[in-house]
Write a protein that holds these residues in place. Structure first.
Motif, PDB file in Angstrom:
ATOM      1  N   ALA A 185      10.282 -11.328  -2.918  1.00 23.27           N
ATOM      2  CA  ALA A 185       8.411 -11.201  -2.990  1.00 23.27           C
ATOM      3  C   ALA A 185       8.309  -9.641  -3.292  1.00 23.27           C
ATOM      4  O   ALA A 185       6.808  -9.259  -4.193  1.00 23.27           O
ATOM      5  CB  ALA A 185       7.698 -11.676  -2.738  1.00 23.27           C
ATOM      6  N   ALA A 186       9.456  -8.289  -2.788  1.00 19.28           N
ATOM      7  CA  ALA A 186       8.899  -7.896  -2.899  1.00 19.28           C
ATOM      8  C   ALA A 186       8.225  -7.009  -3.907  1.00 19.28           C
ATOM      9  O   ALA A 186       7.097  -6.697  -4.304  1.00 19.28           O
ATOM     10  CB  ALA A 186       9.837  -6.067  -2.434  1.00 19.28           C
ATOM     11  N   VAL A 187       9.781  -6.470  -4.683  1.00 20.90           N
ATOM     12  CA  VAL A 187       8.441  -6.492  -6.249  1.00 20.90           C
ATOM     13  C   VAL A 187       7.223  -7.459  -6.722  1.00 20.90           C
ATOM     14  O   VAL A 187       6.269  -6.143  -7.788  1.00 20.90           O
ATOM     15  CB  VAL A 187       9.993  -6.496  -6.958  1.00 20.90           C
ATOM     16  CG1 VAL A 187       9.863  -8.238  -7.729  1.00 20.90           C
ATOM     17  CG2 VAL A 187       9.324  -5.662  -8.647  1.00 20.90           C
ATOM     18  N   ALA A 224      20.149  -1.416  10.936  1.00 21.85           N
ATOM     19  CA  ALA A 224      18.936  -0.823   9.808  1.00 21.85           C
ATOM     20  C   ALA A 224      18.416  -2.264   8.628  1.00 21.85           C
ATOM     21  O   ALA A 224      18.932  -2.874   7.812  1.00 21.85           O
ATOM     22  CB  ALA A 224      19.355   0.694   9.591  1.00 21.85           C
ATOM     23  N   PRO A 225      17.257  -1.447   7.911  1.00 18.86           N
ATOM     24  CA  PRO A 225      16.894  -2.286   7.357  1.00 18.86           C
ATOM     25  C   PRO A 225      17.336  -1.763   5.708  1.00 18.86           C
ATOM     26  O   PRO A 225      18.298  -0.871   6.025  1.00 18.86           O
ATOM     27  CB  PRO A 225      15.165  -1.983   7.222  1.00 18.86           C
ATOM     28  CG  PRO A 225      14.709  -1.339   7.949  1.00 18.86           C
ATOM     29  CD  PRO A 225      15.854  -0.739   8.683  1.00 18.86           C
ATOM     30  N   PRO A 226      17.695  -2.655   4.859  1.00 21.42           N
ATOM     31  CA  PRO A 226      16.697  -3.405   4.518  1.00 21.42           C
ATOM     32  C   PRO A 226      18.227  -5.112   5.170  1.00 21.42           C
ATOM     33  O   PRO A 226      19.161  -4.988   5.427  1.00 21.42           O
ATOM     34  CB  PRO A 226      17.680  -4.158   3.488  1.00 21.42           C
ATOM     35  CG  PRO A 226      18.020  -3.428   2.565  1.00 21.42           C
ATOM     36  CD  PRO A 226      18.511  -1.915   3.350  1.00 21.42           C
ATOM     37  N   SER A 249      17.083  -1.271  -2.291  1.00 19.21           N
ATOM     38  CA  SER A 249      16.355  -1.055  -0.489  1.00 19.21           C
ATOM     39  C   SER A 249      15.463  -2.366   0.066  1.00 19.21           C
ATOM     40  O   SER A 249      14.445  -2.214   0.935  1.00 19.21           O
ATOM     41  CB  SER A 249      14.775   0.016  -1.319  1.00 19.21           C
ATOM     42  OG  SER A 249      14.321  -1.007  -2.621  1.00 19.21           O
ATOM     43  N   THR A 250      15.631  -4.127  -1.118  1.00 22.84           N
ATOM     44  CA  THR A 250      15.162  -5.020  -0.324  1.00 22.84           C
ATOM     45  C   THR A 250      16.621  -5.688  -0.300  1.00 22.84           C
ATOM     46  O   THR A 250      15.473  -6.718   0.820  1.00 22.84           O
ATOM     47  CB  THR A 250      14.087  -5.305  -1.362  1.00 22.84           C
ATOM     48  OG1 THR A 250      15.079  -5.639  -2.693  1.00 22.84           O
ATOM     49  CG2 THR A 250      13.019  -4.562  -2.255  1.00 22.84           C
ATOM     50  N   GLY A 269       4.565   3.962  -2.752  1.00 19.18           N
ATOM     51  CA  GLY A 269       4.244   4.846  -4.392  1.00 19.18           C
ATOM     52  C   GLY A 269       4.931   4.526  -4.300  1.00 19.18           C
ATOM     53  O   GLY A 269       6.090   4.608  -4.870  1.00 19.18           O
ATOM     54  N   GLY A 270       4.276   4.485  -6.873  1.00 21.43           N
ATOM     55  CA  GLY A 270       5.237   4.467  -7.153  1.00 21.43           C
ATOM     56  C   GLY A 270       6.203   3.306  -7.643  1.00 21.43           C
ATOM     57  O   GLY A 270       5.790   1.820  -6.846  1.00 21.43           O
ATOM     58  N   ASP A 271       7.963   3.473  -7.613  1.00 26.30           N
ATOM     59  CA  ASP A 271       8.465   2.660  -7.869  1.00 26.30           C
ATOM     60  C   ASP A 271       9.333   2.743  -6.106  1.00 26.30           C
ATOM     61  O   ASP A 271      10.286   2.505  -6.383  1.00 26.30           O
ATOM     62  CB  ASP A 271       9.243   2.701  -8.678  1.00 26.30           C
ATOM     63  CG  ASP A 271       9.218   2.204  -9.745  1.00 26.30           C
ATOM     64  OD1 ASP A 271       8.123   1.188  -9.866  1.00 26.30           O
ATOM     65  OD2 ASP A 271       8.958   2.738 -10.636  1.00 26.30           O
ATOM     66  N   ASP A 272       8.444   3.265  -5.549  1.00 25.18           N
ATOM     67  CA  ASP A 272       9.209   3.223  -3.846  1.00 25.18           C
ATOM     68  C   ASP A 272       8.987   1.779  -3.270  1.00 25.18           C
ATOM     69  O   ASP A 272       7.687   1.671  -2.693  1.00 25.18           O
ATOM     70  CB  ASP A 272       9.075   4.488  -3.400  1.00 25.18           C
ATOM     71  CG  ASP A 272       9.674   4.400  -2.279  1.00 25.18           C
ATOM     72  OD1 ASP A 272      10.092   4.090  -1.740  1.00 25.18           O
ATOM     73  OD2 ASP A 272       9.305   6.362  -1.384  1.00 25.18           O
ATOM     74  N   PHE A 273      10.037   1.472  -2.734  1.00 27.72           N
ATOM     75  CA  PHE A 273       9.403   0.117  -2.116  1.00 27.72           C
ATOM     76  C   PHE A 273      10.624  -0.933  -1.343  1.00 27.72           C
ATOM     77  O   PHE A 273      11.676  -0.362  -1.589  1.00 27.72           O
ATOM     78  CB  PHE A 273       9.084  -1.204  -2.485  1.00 27.72           C
ATOM     79  CG  PHE A 273       9.491  -2.023  -3.415  1.00 27.72           C
ATOM     80  CD1 PHE A 273       9.746  -3.140  -3.648  1.00 27.72           C
ATOM     81  CD2 PHE A 273       9.294  -1.076  -4.637  1.00 27.72           C
ATOM     82  CE1 PHE A 273      10.805  -3.327  -4.447  1.00 27.72           C
ATOM     83  CE2 PHE A 273       9.815  -1.651  -6.171  1.00 27.72           C
ATOM     84  CZ  PHE A 273      10.430  -2.859  -5.993  1.00 27.72           C
ATOM     85  N   THR A 274      10.593  -0.551   0.077  1.00 28.08           N
ATOM     86  CA  THR A 274      11.430  -1.162   0.756  1.00 28.08           C
ATOM     87  C   THR A 274      11.087  -3.101   1.003  1.00 28.08           C
ATOM     88  O   THR A 274       9.594  -3.019   1.386  1.00 28.08           O
ATOM     89  CB  THR A 274      11.472  -0.768   1.440  1.00 28.08           C
ATOM     90  OG1 THR A 274      11.652   0.482   1.444  1.00 28.08           O
ATOM     91  CG2 THR A 274      12.414  -0.592   2.772  1.00 28.08           C
ATOM     92  N   ALA A 275      11.909  -3.455   1.491  1.00 26.93           N
ATOM     93  CA  ALA A 275      11.181  -4.840   1.638  1.00 26.93           C
ATOM     94  C   ALA A 275      12.460  -5.463   3.115  1.00 26.93           C
ATOM     95  O   ALA A 275      13.154  -4.750   2.858  1.00 26.93           O
ATOM     96  CB  ALA A 275      11.360  -5.801   1.409  1.00 26.93           C
TER      97      ALA A 275
END
Length: 374
Positions: free
Chosen positions: A160-162, A250-252, A358-359, A193-199
């Protein structure tokens, strides 16, 4: 003139708590939210719940390479019928009909999730007969959201991160922020921020607590934190649970709700065991945030766990950022996952990526899912 690519999509979600079919209608092109339709739920019938629980038990004992347990087919049909019945009533109540929808998105009922390890790809099973649902409702159905990612070496979760990021943008919220979903398993989306996301999955959510209460014959779940509120957490047991190898990685990374054993809690009375699991859930979230090396300016909590005041209290005590339920930001906390799969369904229809390095740890942004036509 550009052709508008927005679709009216009905998204479904059934969590591992086996509580209800969640439904939400979204007007979206898989990149932008244009509007929100109705949302609602219908409790699962006891018959479906019993069959899915039996399928889950067989899934946990299912050896790789062995034939698929026959109960999977039966359970998948029951899940599809349950979805159709839920949506029939839901659409009628909200003045909608199946032809109004461009697409239906069904995640299906998870009965098994094994993360990849030691070079071996993972396994994930979501039961729901999409072909049957498409025939029943007469609309195309997006399904099998996790399969391509897992086949490519990804974790297959969380997905669901995006949507969390797009939802935060729609609400004009400022990063860095965290969206914490507490379902059977807890997972976080960290938007820098921006398109920088991790899940990633932080650890248990409600799942262990539900299993504990059920195993002790005290109901299906700890309603309102009734048991945990009068118990005392055993910090020694919390430390033992946190020694699980999952927390060293470490994630993900991702989890199944059955990855942790209730055995360390056997010597504790119900109330203390419940309080201990609440502390375990919150401490695991804290460790997850620490692994990311920063702190968000706010934590938005979705999923059933936000209804448990003891979990919310434990999170507030351990996290430095304000912890607020989704409703405080105008979000529909019980519908976020259904909205997310409506959004992902639109992305499947348009061939857009639904998982990212990253997810899920997949090597590159990956499209996935299938569209089943009636």
């Amino acid at each position: 003139m550009a052709v508008k690519s927005a679709m009216l999509v009905l998204g479904f979600m059934t969590g591992t708590s086996l509580d209800a079919v969640d439904m939400a209608v979204l007007d979206t092109d898989g990149e932008t939210i244009f509007g929100f339709g109705p949302a609602g739920e219908r409790k699962l019938t006891d018959a479906t719940r019993d069959v899915v629980q039996a399928a889950t038990r067989q899934a946990l004992a299912w050896e790789r390479g062995a034939p698929e347990p026959p109960i999977f087919l039966h359970a998948a049909e029951m899940v599809a019928e349950e979805h159709f019945a839920a949506a029939e009533a839901f659409l009628q109540e909200n003045g909608l009909a199946w032809p109004d929808l461009d697409l239906v998105a069904m995640h299906g009922q998870t009965v098994l999730h094994e993360r990849p390890r030691d070079g071996v790809v993972g396994r994930t099973v979501q039961l729901g007969d999409a072909g049957m649902l498409a025939k029943l409702c007469g609309r195309p159905v997006a399904c099998d959201f996790r399969i391509a990612d897992v086949a490519a070496g990804g974790e297959g979760a969380p997905l669901a991160a995006v949507y969390h990021v797009v939802r935060a943008r729609y609400s004009k919220l400022s990063p860095p922020l965290a969206v914490l979903n507490i379902g059977g398993v807890a997972n976080v989306t960290w938007w820098a921020g921006g398109d920088d996301f991790t899940a990633f999955d932080t650890g248990p959510g409600n799942g262990m607590l539900d299993l504990l209460v059920q195993a002790r014959g005290a109901g299906r779940y700890d309603a309102g934190g009734k048991y945990a509120s009068v118990g005392r957490a055993d910090e020694g047991v919390v430390r033992a649970l946190l020694a699980h190898p999952y927390f060293q990685g470490a994630p993900p990374k991702s989890l199944d709700r059955h990855d942790f054993s209730l055995e360390p809690l056997e010597a504790l009375q119900l109330e203390d065991a419940a309080a201990t699991l609440v502390a375990f859930t919150a401490e695991a979230v804290k460790l997850g945030f620490e692994a990311l090396g920063g702190q968000p300016n706010q934590v938005i909590v979705t999923g059933g766990g936000r209804h448990n005041p003891e979990i919310m209290k434990a999170l507030a005590e351990r996290l430095s950022a304000p912890v607020r339920p989704a409703e405080d930001h105008g979000w529909r906390g019980d519908a976020i996952e259904a909205e997310a799969f409506a959004f992902l369904g639109a992305r499947v229809k348009r061939g857009l990526p639904i998982t990212f390095p990253s997810t899920t740890g997949v090597a590159s942004p990956t499209t996935g899912g299938r569209i089943i036509r009636p």
